[in-house]
Enzyme design. Sequence first.
Site, PDB file in Angstrom:
ATOM      1  CG  PHE A 141      13.538  45.376 -14.717  1.00  0.00           C
ATOM      2  CD1 PHE A 141      13.568  46.675 -15.211  1.00  0.00           C
ATOM      3  CD2 PHE A 141      14.735  44.759 -14.414  1.00  0.00           C
ATOM      4  CE1 PHE A 141      14.782  47.345 -15.379  1.00  0.00           C
ATOM      5  CE2 PHE A 141      15.948  45.424 -14.584  1.00  0.00           C
ATOM      6  CZ  PHE A 141      15.963  46.715 -15.062  1.00  0.00           C
ATOM      7  CG  ASP A 226      15.210  37.676 -15.971  1.00  0.00           C
ATOM      8  OD1 ASP A 226      16.070  37.394 -15.116  1.00  0.00           O
ATOM      9  OD2 ASP A 226      15.112  38.808 -16.488  1.00  0.00           O
ATOM     10  CE  LYS A 255      19.773  42.846 -10.281  1.00  0.00           C
ATOM     11  NZ  LYS A 255      18.638  42.754 -11.185  1.00  0.00           N
TER      12      LYS A 255
END
Length: 402
Positions: A141, A226, A255
């Site tokens: 993802f 990531d 985030k």
Amino acid sequence: MTSTEHSIAAAEAHSAHNYHPLPVVVASADGAWMTDVEGRRYLDMLAGYSALNFGHRNRRLTDAAKAQLERVTLTSRAFHHDRFGDFCAQLAELCGKEMVLPMNTGAEAVETAVKTARKWGYRVKGVPDGRAKIVVAENNFHGRTTTIVSFSTDPEARADYGPYTPGFEIVPYGDLDALTAAVDENTVAVLLEPIQGEAGVLMPPPGYLAGVRELTRERGVLFIADEIQSGLGRTGRTFACEHEGVVPDMYVLGKALGGGVVPVSAVAASREVLGLYRPGEHGSTFGGNPLACAVALEVIAMLRTGEFQQRATELGDHLHSELGLLAGGGAVDAVRGRGLWAGVDINPAHGTGREISEKLMAHGVLVKDTHGSTIRLAPPLVISKEDLDWGLDQLRTVLGAG
Ligand SMILES: *Cc1c(COP(=O)(O)O)cnc(C)c1O
């Protein structure tokens, strides 16, 4: 109609149904707790998918934001501003890299990593024009843009969005032989999550990330990690890669970098890589804005103390030992994760992940299911041990294991 019903009805009537939220309407939040419009309190065991690592309305972060709101909030990158240089220097230092390129959302940072790797491939590695390949992992993802969903293996995320961006090869996560076979002379990068969060907190086999590091170094390929969800304290280290002593060529961050206040993302890499950019070749109106930099500077200062990594380690050990006991009991098939981060596979006989999430909500705990039978636990790193234990008690009750 209650306030809850009113809010949900309006959202269902007028917002695209691209999410299936739990039927709770949050009105305020503080630390690890949220309060709904009816005054009910809930322990937040999701923390905005790690965007809220430092808790809701962390005072250091809201103070930094308020102070910046009184000075200047947006300049665009047409001008310098007085928080930008410090933000870039300090984020680069936190990452052990020379340069950063700030964006806003995680997906934009992943896009930036893809563009950067391709640019490096053509300008430095000498890949023939239009032939650059990036190897990615199954069940990844990395975000929602058309290019990123082009290399997703999740049919829900990908279907009906073609034509897809070429230039990606997908290999099974954790399989070093498959990765080795996929890397060829046109490969510019390997892009991986050091722990696959959305896939259900899937851990790489021991030695995998170190193997990827060795392979990419030998073959002259960039290793892009990531760390948007795994990074910035969640696993007990600043970066999840550290658990294997691995330093990737490029970090992708998002985030928690925005402290749960504003969206802030970035890539960090060497001068050889990020130094390739010339004016006009990439950008973002909001990327690196003064408000974002002010909040992120405070996030970086908080991470530098090591306090949050320490909490994630200690509370994470406790969380995993408690979940380990549950895993022996029949209601839970498996538990994975590291630090204050766990994927819990519910035995389907005890309900779907969604059903368990709804029951937990009724018991005052908010979590989110993923992939049918898994629930993900990722409380804010500021959670107290007492609150964590209380949340675990509710989980045991809901699973009939109390
Ligand atoms: C959330 C996430 C993204 C995308 O971030 P957005 O801010 O939602 O665009 C990318 N990669 C990983 C690993 C993520 O968890």
